[in-house]
Every structure is written in C-alpha cells, then in structure tokens.
Design an enzyme around this catalytic site. Structure first.
Site, PDB file in Angstrom:
ATOM      1  N   LYS A 138      32.990  27.001  62.948  1.00 28.64           N
ATOM      2  CA  LYS A 138      33.418  25.844  63.750  1.00 28.64           C
ATOM      3  C   LYS A 138      34.927  25.900  63.902  1.00 28.64           C
ATOM      4  O   LYS A 138      35.605  26.510  63.082  1.00 28.64           O
ATOM      5  CB  LYS A 138      33.046  24.531  63.041  1.00 28.64           C
ATOM      6  CG  LYS A 138      33.056  23.316  63.950  1.00 28.64           C
ATOM      7  CD  LYS A 138      31.757  23.186  64.718  1.00 28.64           C
ATOM      8  CE  LYS A 138      31.828  22.160  65.810  1.00 28.64           C
ATOM      9  NZ  LYS A 138      30.491  21.951  66.412  1.00 28.64           N
ATOM     10  N   ASP A 178      32.262  21.509  72.074  1.00 27.19           N
ATOM     11  CA  ASP A 178      31.896  20.373  71.221  1.00 27.19           C
ATOM     12  C   ASP A 178      32.672  19.196  71.836  1.00 27.19           C
ATOM     13  O   ASP A 178      33.034  19.260  73.021  1.00 27.19           O
ATOM     14  CB  ASP A 178      32.282  20.630  69.752  1.00 27.19           C
ATOM     15  CG  ASP A 178      31.645  19.636  68.787  1.00 27.19           C
ATOM     16  OD1 ASP A 178      30.494  19.833  68.384  1.00 27.19           O
ATOM     17  OD2 ASP A 178      32.296  18.618  68.438  1.00 27.19           O
TER      18      ASP A 178
END
Ligand code: NDP
Ligand code: 2IT
Length: 458
Positions: A138, A178
């Site tokens: 991430k 995201d």
C-alpha cells in the site's frame, strides 16, 4: 470438520498471539490504526495457532506483522502560484509470499505511516483471499487533491512517481488507486513512469484507462463486488436486495458502483455522503446526478439537493447511520461506524453490513453486529473485488489482450462467491460458524503462511 482443540492449546495460543500483539505496539508506538488492524486479525487466528503448532515454530506471526520494506520520501512540487510545496510519500511492501506486492495509493491529508501500514497489512490477507498470485502492499501521500487544478495534480503525481518508480515494477510491486487516486491520477503516474523507464511496462499500475491497458469493469469492481458479497450472505438466509432499503456512505468510486449494482438488483438506495455531510432521498438516490457531481464536476454532495427537491442534506457524517435500512454499505473510510452508530443500525432493524471501505467499523462496532446476528461481511472479503480485477488487469496486460466487460464481470462475480464460500468454510472448520471476520482472516492467512513456510525464513 470440527475437531476439538484441547483447552491448554487454546490458552497457550491466546498468550502467544497476545505477546506478538504487544510486540507490535512496542515496536510501532502511536500507530493506532495499524494496532487495530493487527488486533482484529491476530485475535481471529488463535484457533489456527491452537490447532497447528507449525505456524508458531516457523515464526510466521512475528514475520507477517513486520513489513518486508517501507519507504517514506519527500515529494516537492510547485503550485499554480509558483510556491514550492512539500508532501510526504509512502510505500509499504508488506508481504510477497504469494506474488508481487499489490495495493492502492491513497492521497488524503490524513495519510501517515499508521494508515499506510494498516491498509498494507489488511491487503496481505485480502489479496490472498482472491485466490490470485498477489502479495500485499500500500502507499500514498498526505497530499490533498481537493481544490487543486489539473496542472497541480499532474505536477504532484509526476514528482511522486519520480521517487516511487525506484521501488515498483510489473513483477515487483503494482500500485493502483484508493481514496483520492482515480483514473486521472493513475494516467499521469503511468505517463511519468513510462518516461522514466523508457519502455511500455503496462502491468506496473492497475486502474489504467481502457485505451492504454486498463481492464473493463475495474472502475465498477469494488462497488459491484461489495454488493455481490452482500448478496451471497443474504441469499444464504433466504433474503436479497430486491425491495430492500439500502444506505451507502461516501460518494466516491466504491460508493457509486455499489449504488449502481444495488439498484440493478432491485433495491432502493436512500442515502449517500461525502466528508462534509449526507443526503437522504426517500425517492431513491439519482445515480446519474451523483456521477456527474462527483466524477465529472468534482463538487460536494450537498449540491445534490438543488436538483432533487425531495432530498434533504445534513451536515456531518455520523447521522447517515441513523437512517433506517435493511442493508448498510459503508464505502467511505476507516472507523466511520462506531459502537453507537452500530447500535442505532441494529435498533433500526439492519439485516446486513457489507464493508466496501477498508476497516470502516471499529472493533466495538463489529462486536455489536456479531452479537446481534447481523450478517457481517468484513472489508478484506467484501471489498476484495477491486484488487481482484486489478489482478485480472495484470493478467490481460501480460497476455497483451483485453477481455470484454461481461467476461471480467463474470470472473469478478465468481471470485466474490469463492471468497464467501471459503470464508464460511474456514469459520465452520475452526468452530466459528457464521463469523466471517474469523473465517476471512483464517482463509486468507493459511495460504500466505503455507507459502512463507515453503520459502524458508526470509
Ligand atoms: P474516493 O476518493 O473515490 O471516494 C472516497 C469517498 O469517501 C468520498 O465520498 C469521500 O468524501 C469520502 N471520504 C474520504 N475520506 C473521508 C473521511 N475521512 N471522512 C468521511 N468521508 C470520507 O475513494 P474510494 O471510493 O476509492 O475509496 C473508498 C473506500 O474504499 C476507502 O476506504 C478505500 O480504501 C476503500 N477501497 C477502495 C478500493 C478501490 O478500488 N478504489 C478497493 C477496496 C477498498 P470527500 O469527497 O469529501 O473526500
Ligand atoms: O484497498 C484496496 O484493495 C484497493 N484500494 C485496490 C487495490 C488494487 O491494487 O487494486
């Protein structure tokens, strides 16, 4: 098959898991979101450690909570007034046991090491649950895209990618979107990566535009997948979306396509939100308006009521959970449902929660849902459709071909059904029937843990 686990093994496993959790807190002080994600997962794994001592012997837990690598870097850029701005960029490469690191990039002022690590840690098990060969990662930045011009977004993303490009690659680490990172940002980042590399490595990023290597249905995937997952939980109990009332928080990528699929399945979505407040439309949310306001004009959700006089706008986010509904789909951000909101939802008769966002329910809220027999689809299972289609995008890039929307959607649907079935099976096998939090965590963990054992202490 449920096999009885001796009481002393359970106690020893509990103590062991607690000791690793304490180590995480000691080693990563002040990272409350990361602690929360680790606690939820580790508590679920007690029955695994009680049943299979090999995972402790191989130090799987101690290794899995420590990222393989984490980088933090300066992102300097010049705004439209000629002023130098400096943001902070991150990438955590958490686990590569089953494939290259894979996970989104978040651009939001709240981004810090704790948030990136909680998301990266969740991503390990989520990606494993999809059954595809992708590890967990991430990244992101504390950059705030709100109110920035297109040129500012481009200059920032180019600077961000100039540093990030040193750490990623189609077989190394494959970022995607995201919060705050959608098609526009991915496009600018892909262009900069291509320029830096001097080659067309399509598989380095996912969520790309359809004309330059993107997958059909990737934009829809997370929202559709979240509804497919909810539908699996509901149909197992003889329920469904048809005729039901649904509340969806957020009005971004995940929310929009969750609303679309819920409508297609015959439900009425009566509310959605952004970080300023929520709209309640008893006639059903008009999705075309939301899409235009959010995807094209990048305006606030408040503007919705000007076009739909029957709708009401309320300032603040929490109130959305006081609207009575059969199904709630939290699709905005972490910790958006606390214990109090969960109790309100239950008191108003909610039957199912399917988490489109990452960790939208606090640990206390999850307990409220589970203790009241509400069907509960945890994020790493319910929102895995996005990353699953990202992996399908990587596969198409590798083959240099493009599947149709229907083909990708059918694969997504079947992946979501498998995730549900595997989570149910794992929960049953370890004595937690009906608890998909435990089921998803165990099913995701076992695949990664076995791959880690096979690959030795690395
Ligand atoms: P978007 O940026 O497209 O939309 C985010 C939405 O959530 C916006 O409506 C935003 O409102 C709202 N929001 C963001 N931060 C907050 C906050 N702190 N408080 C209240 N509302 C907030 O992001 P996505 O739709 O892509 O992501 C939403 C959630 O889904 C995130 O948790 C993400 O991690 C998760 N997710 C996303 C996937 C994907 O494929 N995109 C895959 C799996 C999970 P505003 O416009 O005011 O900021
Ligand atoms: O949280 C997530 O799963 C995402 N933001 C999607 C990640 C991806 O690589 O598609």
């Amino acid at each position: 098959m449920i096999t009885a686990i001796p009481e002393q093994n359970q106690t020893a496993a509990k103590e062991y898991v607690q000791s690793v959790y304490e180590l995480v807190i000691k080693r990563n002080p002040y990272e409350s979101e990361f602690h929360q994600a680790v606690k939820e997962i580790l508590d679920s794994l007690v029955p695994v450690f009680a049943k299979h001592p090999k995972y402790k012997e191989h130090g799987i837990l101690e290794r899995i909570v420590e990222p393989e690598r984490m980088v933090s870097f300066r992102v300097p850029w010049v705004d439209d007034n000629g002023k130098v701005q400096v943001n902070r960029g991150f990438r955590v490469q958490f686990n590569s046991a089953i494939g290259p690191y894979k996970g989104g990039l978040r651009f939001h002022p709240s981004v810090n090491a704790s948030i990136i690590k909680f998301l990266g840690f969740e991503q390990i098990l989520k990606n494993s649950l999809t059954g595809q060969p992708i590890g967990g990662g991430k990244g992101g930045s504390d950059f705030d895209p709100k109110g920035k011009s297109d040129n500012e977004i481009m200059r920032f993303t180019q600077s961000f990618m100039t540093e990030l490009s040193k750490y990623i690659g189609p077989d190394v680490d494959v970022p995607a979107g995201d919060i705050g990172v959608g098609g526009r940002e991915i496009g600018y980042m892909f262009g900069q990566y291509k320029r830096l590399r001097g080659g067309y490595e399509a598989g380095v990023l996912t969520g790309k535009g359809i004309i330059y290597g993107g997958s059909l249905a990737r934009t829809e995937a997370t929202g559709y997948g979240c509804v497919y997952f909810a539908n699996e939980m509901l149909t197992a109990k003889g329920l469904g979306f048809e005729g039901s009332t649904v509340v969806v928080s957020g009005s971004g990528n995940v929310s929009i396509y969750a609303i679309e699929k819920a409508h297609q399945l015959g439900a009425k979505v009566v509310a959605c939100s952004d970080s300023n407040g929520y709209v309640y439309d008893p006639n059903g949310i008009n999705l075309e308006t939301v899409k235009r306001l959010k995807e094209v004009e990048r305006k606030r959700i408040k503007e919705y009521v000007a076009e739909h006089p029957g709708a009401v706008y309320t300032e603040g986010c929490d109130g959305i959970w006081s609207i009575p509904c059969d199904i709630a789909l939290p699709c905005a951000t972490q910790n958006e449902i606390n214990e109090e909101s969960a109790k309100l939802l239950v008191a108003n008769g909610v039957k199912a929660i399917s988490e489109g966002a990452n960790m939208p329910s606090t640990l206390e809220a999850i307990d409220v849902f589970l203790n009241n027999q509400v069907l509960f689809g945890p994020a790493k299972a319910a929102n895995a459709g996005g990353v699953a289609v990202s992996a399908l995008e990587m596969a198409q890039n590798g083959m240099r071909l493009q599947w149709t929307f229907e083909e990708v959607d059918a694969k997504l649907h079947s992946i979501m059904k498998n995730i549900y079935a595997n989570s149910v099976r794992a929960a049953d096998e370890y004595g937690y029937s009906g608890n998909l939090v435990v089921g998803a965590n165990i099913a995701g963990f076992l695949r990664v843990a076995d791959a880690m054992i096979a690959q030795g202490v690395v």
